[in-house]
Scaffold this active site. Structure first.
Site, PDB file in Angstrom:
ATOM      1  N   CYS A   1       0.832  -1.206   0.000  1.00 53.93           N
ATOM      2  CA  CYS A   1       0.000   0.000   0.000  1.00 53.93           C
ATOM      3  C   CYS A   1       0.874   1.267   0.000  1.00 53.93           C
ATOM      4  CB  CYS A   1      -0.915  -0.010   1.218  1.00 53.93           C
ATOM      5  SG  CYS A   1      -2.081   1.355   1.224  1.00 53.93           S
TER       6      CYS A   1
ATOM      7  N   CYS B   1       0.437   4.641   6.949  1.00 53.99           N
ATOM      8  CA  CYS B   1      -0.207   4.441   8.260  1.00 53.99           C
ATOM      9  C   CYS B   1       0.758   3.689   9.191  1.00 53.99           C
ATOM     10  CB  CYS B   1      -1.504   3.659   8.095  1.00 53.99           C
ATOM     11  SG  CYS B   1      -2.542   4.344   6.783  1.00 53.99           S
TER      12      CYS B   1
ATOM     13  N   CYS C   1       0.290  -0.125  10.303  1.00 50.39           N
ATOM     14  CA  CYS C   1      -0.200  -1.142   9.364  1.00 50.39           C
ATOM     15  C   CYS C   1       0.879  -2.074   8.814  1.00 50.39           C
ATOM     16  CB  CYS C   1      -0.926  -0.449   8.205  1.00 50.39           C
ATOM     17  SG  CYS C   1      -1.826  -1.613   7.162  1.00 50.39           S
TER      18      CYS C   1
ATOM     19  N   CYS D   1     -16.865  -8.795   5.270  1.00 49.11           N
ATOM     20  CA  CYS D   1     -16.148  -7.536   5.070  1.00 49.11           C
ATOM     21  C   CYS D   1     -14.911  -7.767   4.216  1.00 49.11           C
ATOM     22  CB  CYS D   1     -15.685  -6.963   6.407  1.00 49.11           C
ATOM     23  SG  CYS D   1     -17.000  -6.730   7.563  1.00 49.11           S
TER      24      CYS D   1
ATOM     25  N   CYS E   1     -19.798  -5.722   3.371  1.00 50.85           N
ATOM     26  CA  CYS E   1     -19.055  -4.548   3.820  1.00 50.85           C
ATOM     27  C   CYS E   1     -17.764  -4.512   3.012  1.00 50.85           C
ATOM     28  CB  CYS E   1     -18.743  -4.671   5.316  1.00 50.85           C
ATOM     29  SG  CYS E   1     -17.754  -3.293   5.949  1.00 50.85           S
TER      30      CYS E   1
ATOM     31  N   CYS F   1     -19.418   2.410   8.643  1.00 50.71           N
ATOM     32  CA  CYS F   1     -18.694   1.735   9.720  1.00 50.71           C
ATOM     33  C   CYS F   1     -17.422   2.559   9.924  1.00 50.71           C
ATOM     34  CB  CYS F   1     -18.374   0.309   9.276  1.00 50.71           C
ATOM     35  SG  CYS F   1     -17.248  -0.563  10.380  1.00 50.71           S
TER      36      CYS F   1
ATOM     37  N   ARG G   1     -18.057  -2.358  17.833  1.00 48.46           N
ATOM     38  CA  ARG G   1     -17.353  -3.626  17.582  1.00 48.46           C
ATOM     39  C   ARG G   1     -16.023  -3.700  18.330  1.00 48.46           C
ATOM     40  NH1 ARG G   1     -16.897  -3.905  12.124  1.00 48.46           N
ATOM     41  NH2 ARG G   1     -19.049  -4.559  12.114  1.00 48.46           N
TER      42      ARG G   1
HETATM   43  N1  SAM Z   1      -6.850   0.515   3.189  1.00 48.76           N
HETATM   44  C1  SAM Z   1      -8.107   0.751   3.757  1.00 48.76           C
HETATM   45  C2  SAM Z   1      -8.111   1.882   4.748  1.00 48.76           C
HETATM   46  O1  SAM Z   1      -7.055   2.155   5.317  1.00 48.76           O
HETATM   47  O2  SAM Z   1      -9.169   2.442   4.991  1.00 48.76           O
HETATM   48  C3  SAM Z   1      -8.735  -0.466   4.370  1.00 48.76           C
HETATM   49  C4  SAM Z   1      -7.948  -1.449   5.184  1.00 48.76           C
HETATM   50  S1  SAM Z   1      -7.279  -0.871   6.730  1.00 48.76           S
HETATM   51  C5  SAM Z   1      -6.232  -2.202   7.120  1.00 48.76           C
HETATM   52  C6  SAM Z   1      -8.633  -0.911   7.845  1.00 48.76           C
HETATM   53  C7  SAM Z   1      -8.429  -0.503   9.271  1.00 48.76           C
HETATM   54  O3  SAM Z   1      -7.782  -1.549   9.990  1.00 48.76           O
HETATM   55  C8  SAM Z   1      -7.554   0.704   9.554  1.00 48.76           C
HETATM   56  O4  SAM Z   1      -8.238   1.905   9.383  1.00 48.76           O
HETATM   57  C9  SAM Z   1      -7.196   0.491  11.021  1.00 48.76           C
HETATM   58  O5  SAM Z   1      -8.151   1.123  11.856  1.00 48.76           O
HETATM   59  C10 SAM Z   1      -7.268  -1.020  11.192  1.00 48.76           C
HETATM   60  N2  SAM Z   1      -5.929  -1.592  11.433  1.00 48.76           N
HETATM   61  C11 SAM Z   1      -4.970  -1.774  10.513  1.00 48.76           C
HETATM   62  N3  SAM Z   1      -3.860  -2.288  11.068  1.00 48.76           N
HETATM   63  C12 SAM Z   1      -4.107  -2.435  12.393  1.00 48.76           C
HETATM   64  C13 SAM Z   1      -3.353  -2.903  13.493  1.00 48.76           C
HETATM   65  N4  SAM Z   1      -2.092  -3.306  13.355  1.00 48.76           N
HETATM   66  N5  SAM Z   1      -3.924  -2.933  14.717  1.00 48.76           N
HETATM   67  C14 SAM Z   1      -5.203  -2.502  14.854  1.00 48.76           C
HETATM   68  N6  SAM Z   1      -5.969  -2.048  13.849  1.00 48.76           N
HETATM   69  C15 SAM Z   1      -5.440  -1.997  12.629  1.00 48.76           C
HETATM   70 FE1  SF4 Z   2      -2.926   1.090   3.351  1.00 47.28          FE
HETATM   71 FE2  SF4 Z   2      -2.876  -0.091   5.727  1.00 47.28          FE
HETATM   72 FE3  SF4 Z   2      -3.185   2.525   5.584  1.00 47.28          FE
HETATM   73 FE4  SF4 Z   2      -5.190   0.923   4.765  1.00 47.28          FE
HETATM   74  S1  SF4 Z   2      -4.411   1.121   6.836  1.00 47.28           S
HETATM   75  S2  SF4 Z   2      -4.413   2.738   3.724  1.00 47.28           S
HETATM   76  S3  SF4 Z   2      -3.989  -0.781   3.952  1.00 47.28           S
HETATM   77  S4  SF4 Z   2      -1.366   1.362   4.920  1.00 47.28           S
END
Ligand code: SAM
Ligand code: SF4
Ligand code: DTB
Length: 332
Positions: free
Chosen positions: A66, A70, A73, A110, A141, A201, A273
């Site tokens: 990606c 973030c 992530c 989802c 979802c 959500c 949730r």
């Molecule tokens: N890429 C899209 C986005 O960022 O909206 C969708 C997937 S993203 C992985 C969805 C959500 O998963 C993130 O907004 C975050 O809140 C949660 N998430 C991701 N990595 C995480 C982690 N290591 N621990 C807890 N929550 C996590």
């Molecule tokens: Fe990409 Fe992870 Fe951020 Fe979603 S949360 S935009 S998958 S880096």
């Protein structure tokens, strides 16, 4: 004990509601623990069966690589997390996995993609996935990153029930966690999805080094949206080796439960949730979260890329606590 927002049980969430101040929310958050939980449980009972838990199942339909940064992530290309990237999954494979999820009791499917936003070329496959999962009789979802009004409309027409798009933290703290987009960008997609008639959500993550005040401010921002999200995922950070937040300090479990209770009080009709991080929570902590008003979980051994308690553990937890799966008609 203040009677803050006690009359909200009488109102329709879709009508405009008076805005909640951070000050009021903070006063609620800081109530003696038993008073806070009692208040949350009373509100919970006036809107939901307190022993019914909505069950969602996740599938990563496009993993890793990606472009976003973030800090939490595993899927960001900015950090050496060791995750192997893959292309968008074939529609048939998604449907095969959805059938298995349905058989194991999940009512909502989802589908998540590691994108900043979907490209035009992806839309036909995404539409086919929504139509196929709907045809199985499950709620759908998706969480695909930012959406334009046009993309939101296409997914709504395909029958998408929910769109997950988390605000993740407070507006103040957002740029400490993500620099490739803003809090305002998140709200724009939430509005696009809402305007297309898809249920929202949206929630966040605790344990990213934010303060209690950031958590309260995040919940107030969600509760003060033109309509609060129908689902509010509260994730506990799963620390990912190699990511920016690999060594973040863990959340105090009592603070975590207080945050769930505040979410329930501020958004009485939303499904709250208990999301990522359950593998690190004791049964007792999860029981307190359910008592505080959490009424939805992700089921299955994996979330998107990280571990989740499997079916056996959750079946045992449900037996110990006398919980039952929420039926589809009550999960709306
Ligand atoms: N890429 C899209 C986005 O960022 O909206 C969708 C997937 S993203 C992985 C969805 C959500 O998963 C993130 O907004 C975050 O809140 C949660 N998430 C991701 N990595 C995480 C982690 N290591 N621990 C807890 N929550 C996590
Ligand atoms: Fe990409 Fe992870 Fe951020 Fe979603 S949360 S935009 S998958 S880096
Ligand atoms: C949400 O708030 N939590 C889910 C879902 N929305 C998409 C994702 C949790 C991801 C946990 C880390 C992982 O599996 O990579």
């Amino acid at each position: 004990m203040s009677s803050f927002r006690a009359d909200y049980s009488q109102t329709d969430q879709c009508q405009s509601t008076p805005s909640i101040s951070v000050q009021e929310a903070r006063a609620t958050y800081n109530l003696p623990f038993s008073d806070l939980l009692f208040r949350a449980q009373q509100i919970h009972r006036s809107h939901f069966d307190p022993n019914a838990i909505q069950m969602s199942r996740l599938l990563s339909i496009k993993t890793g690589g990606c472009t976003e940064d973030c800090g939490y992530c595993s899927q960001s290309a900015h950090y050496p997390t060791g995750l192997k990237a893959s292309k968008l999954m074939e529609v048939e494979r998604v449907l095969t996995e959805a059938r298995k999820a349905k058989e194991s009791g999940a009512t909502r499917y989802c589908m998540g993609a590691a994108w900043r936003n979907p490209k035009g070329r992806d839309m036909d496959a995404l539409v086919a996935m929504v139509e196929g999962v709907k045809a199985l009789g499950m709620e759908t979802c998706m969480t695909l990153g930012m959406l334009t009004p046009e993309q939101s409309g296409k997914l709504a027409d395909a029958g998408l029930d929910y769109y997950n798009h988390n605000v993740d933290t407070s507006e103040r703290y957002y740029s400490e966690i993500i620099t490739t987009r803003t809090f305002a960008d998140r709200l724009e997609t939430v509005a696009n999805v809402r305007d297309a008639g898809i249920k929202v959500c949206s929630g966040g993550i605790l344990g990213m080094g934010e303060t209690v005040e950031d958590r309260i401010s995040m919940l107030v921002a969600l509760a003060n949206l033109p309509a609060p999200p129908e689902s509010v995922p509260i994730n506990m950070l799963i620390p990912i080796p190699g990511s920016k937040l690999a060594d973040a300090a863990t959340v105090d479990p009592i603070d975590f439960v207080r945050t769930i209770a505040l979410a329930r009080i501020l958004m009485p009709r939303s499904h709250v949730r208990l999301s990522a991080g359950r593998t690190e929570m004791s049964d007792e902590m999860q029981a307190l979260c359910f008592f505080a008003g959490a009424n939805s979980i992700f089921v299955g051994d994996t979330l998107l890329t990280a571990d989740n308690p499997g079916e056996d553990h959750d079946a045992m937890l449900f037996r110990r606590l006398g919980l039952k799966p929420m039926e589809l008609e009550h999960s709306q």
